[in-house]
Design a protein around this motif. Sequence first.
Motif, PDB file in Angstrom:
ATOM      1  N   ASN A   1     -21.582 -16.482-117.261  1.00 54.66           N
ATOM      2  CA  ASN A   1     -20.555 -15.453-117.422  1.00 54.66           C
ATOM      3  C   ASN A   1     -20.838 -14.233-116.543  1.00 54.66           C
ATOM      4  N   LYS A   2     -19.763 -13.617-116.113  1.00 51.72           N
ATOM      5  CA  LYS A   2     -19.845 -12.379-115.332  1.00 51.72           C
ATOM      6  C   LYS A   2     -19.763 -11.197-116.290  1.00 51.72           C
ATOM      7  N   VAL A   3     -20.729 -10.297-116.220  1.00 58.15           N
ATOM      8  CA  VAL A   3     -20.764  -9.111-117.070  1.00 58.15           C
ATOM      9  C   VAL A   3     -20.377  -7.907-116.229  1.00 58.15           C
ATOM     10  N   ASP A   4     -19.259  -7.287-116.566  1.00 55.05           N
ATOM     11  CA  ASP A   4     -18.774  -6.133-115.818  1.00 55.05           C
ATOM     12  C   ASP A   4     -19.542  -4.874-116.199  1.00 55.05           C
ATOM     13  N   ILE A   5     -19.459  -3.865-115.332  1.00 55.94           N
ATOM     14  CA  ILE A   5     -20.038  -2.551-115.639  1.00 55.94           C
ATOM     15  C   ILE A   5     -19.293  -1.958-116.832  1.00 55.94           C
ATOM     16  N   SER A   6     -20.023  -1.307-117.727  1.00 53.40           N
ATOM     17  CA  SER A   6     -19.436  -0.811-118.976  1.00 53.40           C
ATOM     18  C   SER A   6     -18.709   0.523-118.821  1.00 53.40           C
ATOM     19  N   VAL A   7     -18.727   1.123-117.622  1.00 52.78           N
ATOM     20  CA  VAL A   7     -18.031   2.395-117.405  1.00 52.78           C
ATOM     21  C   VAL A   7     -17.136   2.272-116.176  1.00 52.78           C
ATOM     22  N   LYS A   8     -16.204   3.189-116.068  1.00 55.89           N
ATOM     23  CA  LYS A   8     -15.290   3.244-114.926  1.00 55.89           C
ATOM     24  C   LYS A   8     -15.514   4.542-114.151  1.00 55.89           C
ATOM     25  N   ALA A   9     -15.067   4.569-112.910  1.00 55.96           N
ATOM     26  CA  ALA A   9     -15.149   5.786-112.100  1.00 55.96           C
ATOM     27  C   ALA A   9     -14.362   6.900-112.783  1.00 55.96           C
ATOM     28  N   GLY A  10     -14.957   8.087-112.815  1.00 52.93           N
ATOM     29  CA  GLY A  10     -14.313   9.237-113.446  1.00 52.93           C
ATOM     30  C   GLY A  10     -14.810   9.517-114.851  1.00 52.93           C
ATOM     31  N   ALA A  11     -15.523   8.569-115.453  1.00 52.80           N
ATOM     32  CA  ALA A  11     -16.025   8.760-116.812  1.00 52.80           C
ATOM     33  C   ALA A  11     -17.159   9.774-116.835  1.00 52.80           C
ATOM     34  N   GLN A  12     -17.208  10.577-117.893  1.00 56.01           N
ATOM     35  CA  GLN A  12     -18.299  11.529-118.102  1.00 56.01           C
ATOM     36  C   GLN A  12     -19.355  10.840-118.969  1.00 56.01           C
ATOM     37  N   VAL A  13     -20.558  10.709-118.438  1.00 54.90           N
ATOM     38  CA  VAL A  13     -21.565   9.912-119.130  1.00 54.90           C
ATOM     39  C   VAL A  13     -22.845  10.704-119.364  1.00 54.90           C
ATOM     40  N   VAL A  14     -23.634  10.211-120.295  1.00 54.43           N
ATOM     41  CA  VAL A  14     -24.973  10.713-120.580  1.00 54.43           C
ATOM     42  C   VAL A  14     -25.933   9.569-120.297  1.00 54.43           C
ATOM     43  N   TYR A  15     -27.048   9.861-119.640  1.00 54.80           N
ATOM     44  CA  TYR A  15     -27.983   8.813-119.255  1.00 54.80           C
ATOM     45  C   TYR A  15     -29.399   9.168-119.701  1.00 54.80           C
ATOM     46  N   SER A  16     -30.269   8.167-119.662  1.00 55.21           N
ATOM     47  CA  SER A  16     -31.665   8.381-120.039  1.00 55.21           C
ATOM     48  C   SER A  16     -32.301   9.419-119.127  1.00 55.21           C
ATOM     49  N   LYS A  17     -33.191  10.206-119.665  1.00 52.35           N
ATOM     50  CA  LYS A  17     -33.702  11.394-118.982  1.00 52.35           C
ATOM     51  C   LYS A  17     -34.404  11.093-117.662  1.00 52.35           C
ATOM     52  N   TYR A  18     -35.184  10.024-117.592  1.00 49.60           N
ATOM     53  CA  TYR A  18     -35.967   9.746-116.391  1.00 49.60           C
ATOM     54  C   TYR A  18     -35.494   8.491-115.665  1.00 49.60           C
ATOM     55  N   ALA A  19     -34.248   8.141-115.859  1.00 42.32           N
ATOM     56  CA  ALA A  19     -33.718   6.920-115.244  1.00 42.32           C
ATOM     57  C   ALA A  19     -33.205   7.188-113.839  1.00 42.32           C
ATOM     58  N   GLY A  20     -33.163   6.124-113.044  1.00 47.11           N
ATOM     59  CA  GLY A  20     -32.479   6.169-111.756  1.00 47.11           C
ATOM     60  C   GLY A  20     -33.244   6.820-110.625  1.00 47.11           C
ATOM     61  N   THR A  21     -32.574   6.852-109.481  1.00 48.44           N
ATOM     62  CA  THR A  21     -33.105   7.447-108.256  1.00 48.44           C
ATOM     63  C   THR A  21     -32.158   8.535-107.787  1.00 48.44           C
ATOM     64  N   GLU A  22     -32.690   9.742-107.589  1.00 46.03           N
ATOM     65  CA  GLU A  22     -31.853  10.868-107.191  1.00 46.03           C
ATOM     66  C   GLU A  22     -31.633  10.862-105.683  1.00 46.03           C
ATOM     67  N   VAL A  23     -30.383  11.065-105.269  1.00 50.61           N
ATOM     68  CA  VAL A  23     -30.035  11.108-103.851  1.00 50.61           C
ATOM     69  C   VAL A  23     -29.121  12.302-103.591  1.00 50.61           C
ATOM     70  N   GLU A  24     -29.199  12.810-102.358  1.00 50.93           N
ATOM     71  CA  GLU A  24     -28.316  13.897-101.919  1.00 50.93           C
ATOM     72  C   GLU A  24     -27.146  13.272-101.171  1.00 50.93           C
ATOM     73  N   PHE A  25     -25.932  13.524-101.644  1.00 51.83           N
ATOM     74  CA  PHE A  25     -24.758  12.898-101.048  1.00 51.83           C
ATOM     75  C   PHE A  25     -23.568  13.840-101.155  1.00 51.83           C
ATOM     76  N   ASP A  26     -22.878  14.011-100.038  1.00 52.88           N
ATOM     77  CA  ASP A  26     -21.665  14.835-100.005  1.00 52.88           C
ATOM     78  C   ASP A  26     -21.934  16.254-100.504  1.00 52.88           C
ATOM     79  N   GLY A  27     -23.133  16.774-100.208  1.00 52.59           N
ATOM     80  CA  GLY A  27     -23.466  18.146-100.565  1.00 52.59           C
ATOM     81  C   GLY A  27     -23.854  18.350-102.019  1.00 52.59           C
ATOM     82  N   SER A  28     -23.957  17.270-102.800  1.00 52.97           N
ATOM     83  CA  SER A  28     -24.299  17.383-104.218  1.00 52.97           C
ATOM     84  C   SER A  28     -25.366  16.361-104.582  1.00 52.97           C
ATOM     85  N   LYS A  29     -26.045  16.623-105.689  1.00 56.37           N
ATOM     86  CA  LYS A  29     -27.065  15.695-106.168  1.00 56.37           C
ATOM     87  C   LYS A  29     -26.406  14.577-106.971  1.00 56.37           C
ATOM     88  N   HIS A  30     -26.809  13.357-106.671  1.00 56.13           N
ATOM     89  CA  HIS A  30     -26.300  12.183-107.363  1.00 56.13           C
ATOM     90  C   HIS A  30     -27.466  11.361-107.883  1.00 56.13           C
TER      91      HIS A  30
END
Length: 253
Positions: free
Chosen positions: A111-140
């Motif tokens: 089965n294909k599992v889709d992403i649980s959020v859509k573009a434009g959604a306001q989300v809360v994430y785990s404090k130390y998750a992910g990789t921070e990048v600088e893009f379009d003049g803002s932190k992502h």
Amino acid sequence: MATTQLTASSISTRNLSSFERLRTSSIQFPRNNARIAILTQWSLPSMVVKAATVVAPKHTTVKPLGDRVLVKIKDAEEKTQGGILLPSTAQSKPQGGEVVAIGDGKTVGKNKVDISVKAGAQVVYSKYAGTEVEFDGSKHLILKDEDIVGILETEEVKDLKPLNDRVLIKVAEAEEKTAGGLLLTEATKDKPSIGTVIAVGPGPVDDEGNRKPLSILPGNTVLYSKYAGNDFKGKDGSDYIALRASDVMAILS
């Protein structure tokens, strides 16, 4: 005997004509009286050599792959709720932002599992998750779908909609007195690990790619691991915690 003088204009191999304010001094040789112009060290203009700065190319889009999500980080609060200005060292790391782009999801089993959020959604994430990048003049932040705690479209923590196997709990208030009636200070109060379930996610994905509903329900009083999850402070002053269902140890009745 005729005197021979070499000047800066007669030296062409180094193209010294590009230097300005050259001063000359001469050395007298006893045999042929030849005088050679010498460029004194203090007569050269001051020159500073700097290494070139490597500038990353401008990117117009960032496309997350697989089950990853690109989130624009929300700016840290600069003031407390009472209006007190916070120094940069006291500003808490933001844990929320807006979804900018999503990956194509992942395949689990057949089965294909889709992403649980859509573009434009306001989300809360785990404090130390992910990789921070600088893009379009803002932190992502680029992080996995499973690292998103929930969707929060308002400023009220109790309105958080947990995702996947997350559970939102309203923490029970800490006891202010001991069994013997002694008043406890803030430093000696134990961190509560009991609370009431406010909302639950749709459940984790099993080995076949199907959602498995959680056995925990809103309204349950639960006992959970003491240092698990992400803590939040509600506007009403209440404490909330969002954690994985696996960190809930028991349902109390």
